[in-house]
Motif scaffolding. Structure first.
Motif, PDB file in Angstrom:
ATOM      1  N   GLY A  20       0.706  -1.421  -0.058  1.00  0.00           N
ATOM      2  CA  GLY A  20      -0.026  -0.052  -0.053  1.00  0.00           C
ATOM      3  C   GLY A  20       0.779   1.058  -0.053  1.00  0.00           C
ATOM      4  O   GLY A  20       0.604   2.358  -0.597  1.00  0.00           O
ATOM      5  N   SER A  21       2.051   1.232   0.732  1.00  0.00           N
ATOM      6  CA  SER A  21       2.925   2.499   0.797  1.00  0.00           C
ATOM      7  C   SER A  21       3.671   2.626  -0.314  1.00  0.00           C
ATOM      8  O   SER A  21       3.861   3.785  -0.674  1.00  0.00           O
ATOM      9  CB  SER A  21       3.898   2.191   1.843  1.00  0.00           C
ATOM     10  N   ALA A  22       3.721   1.420  -1.264  1.00  0.00           N
ATOM     11  CA  ALA A  22       4.500   1.480  -2.552  1.00  0.00           C
ATOM     12  C   ALA A  22       3.661   1.898  -3.671  1.00  0.00           C
ATOM     13  O   ALA A  22       4.178   2.191  -4.866  1.00  0.00           O
ATOM     14  CB  ALA A  22       5.326   0.268  -2.609  1.00  0.00           C
ATOM     15  N   VAL A  23       2.268   2.012  -3.417  1.00  0.00           N
ATOM     16  CA  VAL A  23       1.387   2.339  -4.598  1.00  0.00           C
ATOM     17  C   VAL A  23       1.858   3.390  -5.411  1.00  0.00           C
ATOM     18  O   VAL A  23       1.789   3.558  -6.756  1.00  0.00           O
ATOM     19  CB  VAL A  23       0.015   2.033  -4.123  1.00  0.00           C
ATOM     20  N   THR A  24       2.088   4.220  -4.431  1.00  0.00           N
ATOM     21  CA  THR A  24       2.592   5.894  -5.061  1.00  0.00           C
ATOM     22  C   THR A  24       3.779   6.117  -4.235  1.00  0.00           C
ATOM     23  O   THR A  24       3.718   7.149  -3.434  1.00  0.00           O
ATOM     24  CB  THR A  24       1.339   6.729  -5.127  1.00  0.00           C
ATOM     25  N   SER A  83      -2.978   4.463  12.739  1.00  0.00           N
ATOM     26  CA  SER A  83      -2.312   5.155  12.201  1.00  0.00           C
ATOM     27  C   SER A  83      -3.360   5.853  11.036  1.00  0.00           C
ATOM     28  O   SER A  83      -4.580   5.441  11.074  1.00  0.00           O
ATOM     29  CB  SER A  83      -1.538   4.110  11.134  1.00  0.00           C
ATOM     30  N   GLY A  84      -2.803   6.711   9.939  1.00  0.00           N
ATOM     31  CA  GLY A  84      -3.585   7.123   9.003  1.00  0.00           C
ATOM     32  C   GLY A  84      -3.599   6.159   7.836  1.00  0.00           C
ATOM     33  O   GLY A  84      -3.066   5.039   8.030  1.00  0.00           O
ATOM     34  N   TYR A  85      -4.027   6.462   6.624  1.00  0.00           N
ATOM     35  CA  TYR A  85      -3.825   5.383   5.656  1.00  0.00           C
ATOM     36  C   TYR A  85      -2.879   5.992   4.541  1.00  0.00           C
ATOM     37  O   TYR A  85      -2.915   7.218   3.888  1.00  0.00           O
ATOM     38  CB  TYR A  85      -5.203   5.623   4.869  1.00  0.00           C
ATOM     39  N   VAL A  89      -5.032   3.934   1.238  1.00  0.00           N
ATOM     40  CA  VAL A  89      -5.516   2.719   0.951  1.00  0.00           C
ATOM     41  C   VAL A  89      -5.149   1.797   2.127  1.00  0.00           C
ATOM     42  O   VAL A  89      -6.098   1.100   2.776  1.00  0.00           O
ATOM     43  CB  VAL A  89      -4.689   1.809  -0.190  1.00  0.00           C
ATOM     44  N   VAL A  90      -4.033   1.866   2.938  1.00  0.00           N
ATOM     45  CA  VAL A  90      -3.817   0.970   3.864  1.00  0.00           C
ATOM     46  C   VAL A  90      -3.228   1.481   5.115  1.00  0.00           C
ATOM     47  O   VAL A  90      -2.721   2.547   5.158  1.00  0.00           O
ATOM     48  CB  VAL A  90      -2.771  -0.399   3.375  1.00  0.00           C
ATOM     49  N   GLY A  91      -3.416   1.201   6.277  1.00  0.00           N
ATOM     50  CA  GLY A  91      -3.132   1.648   7.618  1.00  0.00           C
ATOM     51  C   GLY A  91      -2.902   0.313   8.654  1.00  0.00           C
ATOM     52  O   GLY A  91      -3.080  -0.687   8.424  1.00  0.00           O
ATOM     53  N   LYS A 166      -5.366  -2.348   8.428  1.00  0.00           N
ATOM     54  CA  LYS A 166      -6.703  -1.822   7.713  1.00  0.00           C
ATOM     55  C   LYS A 166      -6.684  -1.456   6.257  1.00  0.00           C
ATOM     56  O   LYS A 166      -5.760  -0.778   5.965  1.00  0.00           O
ATOM     57  CB  LYS A 166      -7.208  -0.842   8.913  1.00  0.00           C
ATOM     58  N   PHE A 167      -7.720  -1.598   5.623  1.00  0.00           N
ATOM     59  CA  PHE A 167      -7.632  -1.337   4.459  1.00  0.00           C
ATOM     60  C   PHE A 167      -9.199  -0.258   3.804  1.00  0.00           C
ATOM     61  O   PHE A 167     -10.108  -0.569   4.407  1.00  0.00           O
ATOM     62  CB  PHE A 167      -7.676  -2.400   3.505  1.00  0.00           C
ATOM     63  N   LYS A 168      -8.879   0.766   3.007  1.00  0.00           N
ATOM     64  CA  LYS A 168     -10.209   1.348   2.646  1.00  0.00           C
ATOM     65  C   LYS A 168     -10.182   0.726   0.987  1.00  0.00           C
ATOM     66  O   LYS A 168      -9.291   0.678   0.238  1.00  0.00           O
ATOM     67  CB  LYS A 168      -9.692   2.954   2.205  1.00  0.00           C
ATOM     68  N   LEU A 169     -11.353   0.292   0.811  1.00  0.00           N
ATOM     69  CA  LEU A 169     -11.840  -0.242  -0.357  1.00  0.00           C
ATOM     70  C   LEU A 169     -12.715   0.579  -1.235  1.00  0.00           C
ATOM     71  O   LEU A 169     -13.861   0.697  -1.036  1.00  0.00           O
ATOM     72  CB  LEU A 169     -12.595  -1.487  -0.164  1.00  0.00           C
ATOM     73  N   GLY A 170     -11.873   1.729  -1.720  1.00  0.00           N
ATOM     74  CA  GLY A 170     -12.739   2.822  -2.368  1.00  0.00           C
ATOM     75  C   GLY A 170     -13.435   3.786  -1.446  1.00  0.00           C
ATOM     76  O   GLY A 170     -12.948   3.845  -0.113  1.00  0.00           O
TER      77      GLY A 170
END
Length: 473
Positions: A20-24, A83-85, A89-91, A166-170
């Motif tokens: 998730g951290s590497a997405v951008t 944490s934040g996301y 996406v991911v925390g 934890k993940f945000k799915l959209g």
């Protein structure tokens, strides 16, 4: 196999965070939200309790004197990181807690420290730590005894409450994976002390306008008075496999909330379900009608259920509650009176369900055929210059007719007085001091726990608490 699963799960958590951290990776501002939107907080809690319980002498037909049942002073500390996301996406959520008994002179399963047994099913005590030295009544010689009920059978220490990705799915979806507490619509819940119980597994939730959907899956569980998770078991003590639940909540435009959920076991026959209809009227009255159902062919002769009515309202400085329940829970054993607890395992501490009733008047008031009622009145004294001070009284009763020959009809009742003070200044500003006293009376001529399977005799119960929350970030 168990260790392999744990390693795989924790690896998945770490990989998910890295991915998730590497997405951008550029710009780094996307990932910095992981820390910038994080929080670190905790609490130091003191819990002191003195509870005495009587018995019943079948020979004399009289109640016996009360003796210590719980007598302890415990310190309970917790520290959590949320944490934040990263990349939105991911925390990561982390929470650990530690417990310590300043003294413990009665039953060790008081829930504010770790009970030094292996799990809630076998209850095998730690041999070295759970020994008492007593004198033999006949010889006078000192003997060592080992029991899970020795007052020494507690275990100061530290454990985890939450270790979950934890993940945000959209925009409208969410998920968790790891050691977690369910937060989506579900029939699976957790036990509470100052910490929450912990499931090993995951959840997925999604929201469609006014409709919320949730799926929860758990492979192991631990109540907060155990350090490590354990497998689920059926009422007859067999492996129950994993737990799963599906649930839905729908909020109507007028504010009425409908909550429906179902839960089951992959290798056990026990099933839970509930329907909750909650609403707050324009005049401020909160009203709820609820149905809880448990189906277990190893415990009940037929499907057990409990009907619940709840209401509450505030009148200026006063808050009132009025509630009632009716329970059907016919035991397979015709010599005892069954009871219903809303969870996927019959063993206490083996799991828990999303159950809303909490009267805090000692008894669960949940035996077969029992009708019970509750009322409470509390007052906030801030308008009289006592900022932060509130107090109140509550009472509950329960009654049921016995269908067993020779067993007395059930009649139990209790009254409580309580007070709370939120400290307004000084070094302890924001801390909360609480006092709770309950006098419970059982007019049923039976002993503790049988033939009524969740009933004990008269009790006096005093609880004094001090909660000191703190924030690091």
């Amino acid at each position: 196999m168990e260790n392999m699963f744990k390693r795989s799960l924790l690896s998945a958590v770490v990989v998910g965070i890295i991915a998730g951290s590497a997405v951008t990776a550029a710009p780094s501002a996307q990932a910095s939200a992981f820390f910038e939107d994080s929080s670190i907080n905790g609490a130091i809690n003191f819990w002191m309790r003195d509870r005495t319980r009587g018995g019943y002498d079948a020979y004399t037909g009289q109640d016996t004197r009360k003796t210590p049942n719980l007598d302890h002073g415990s310190i309970y500390t917790s520290l959590g990181f949320n944490s934040g996301y990263a990349s939105d996406v991911v925390g990561l959520d982390l929470n650990v807690y530690a417990t310590f008994d300043m003294w413990s002179n009665a039953s060790p399963d008081h829930e504010m420290n770790f009970w030094n047994v292996d799990n809630p099913y076998d209850q095998n005590p730690a041999i070295d730590e759970c020994q008492n030295v007593t004198a033999n009544d006949e010889t006078g010689e000192l003997e060592e005894t080992n029991s899970q009920w020795n007052s020494s059978c507690t275990d100061n220490g530290i454990s985890y409450q939450t270790v979950a990705a934890k993940f945000k799915l959209g925009e409208d979806g969410s998920a968790k994976l790891g050691y977690f507490q369910p937060s989506v619509p579900s029939a699976i819940g957790v036990n509470w002390s100052y910490a929450a119980g912990t499931w090993l597994g995951g959840e997925v939730g999604y929201k469609f306008d006014n409709l919320e959907l949730g799926v929860v899956y758990g492979t192991k569980y631990k109540a907060p008075w155990f350090k490590d998770t354990y497998n689920l078991r059926t009422t007859n003590g067999k492996d129950a496999g994993d737990a799963y639940s599906v649930g839905a909540r729908y909020t109507f435009n007028n504010g009425l909330l409908l909550d429906v959920a179902y839960a089951g076991l992959t290798d056990g026959d026990r099933k839970n379900a509930h329907v909750k209809v909650n609403n707050t009227l324009d005049n401020g009255w909160y009203l709820a009608g609820q149905l809880y159902v448990v189906d277990d062919d190893e415990q009940y002769d037929s499907t057990a259920y409990q009907l619940v009515f709840m209401s509450a309202k505030s009148y200026g400085a006063y808050s009132v509650r009025a509630e009632a329940t009716y329970t059907e829970a016919e035991s397979l054993d015709s010599s005892v009176v069954g009871n219903m607890s809303y969870r996927l395992t019959s063993a206490y501490g083996g799991s828990n369900g999303t159950y809303d009733v909490w009267w805090n008047n000692r008894s669960d008031f949940n035996h077969d055929g029992e009708f019970a009622g509750f009322a409470s009145v509390a007052r906030d004294f801030s308008d009289l210059g006592a900022q932060g001070f509130s107090a109140g009284v509550s009472g509950a009763f329960g009654m049921a007719s016995s269908d067993i020959s020779g067993v007395d009809d059930l009649f139990e009742y209790a009254g409580s007085v309580f007070a709370n003070y939120a400290i307004q200044g000084g070094a302890l500003e924001g801390a909360n001091l609480g006092f709770y006293y309950t006098e419970y009376i059982n007019d049923t001529d039976v002993g503790n726990w049988a033939p009524y399977t969740n009933l004990f005799q008269d009790e006096s119960d005093i609880k004094v608490t001090l909660t000191i929350p703190f924030t690091v970030k």
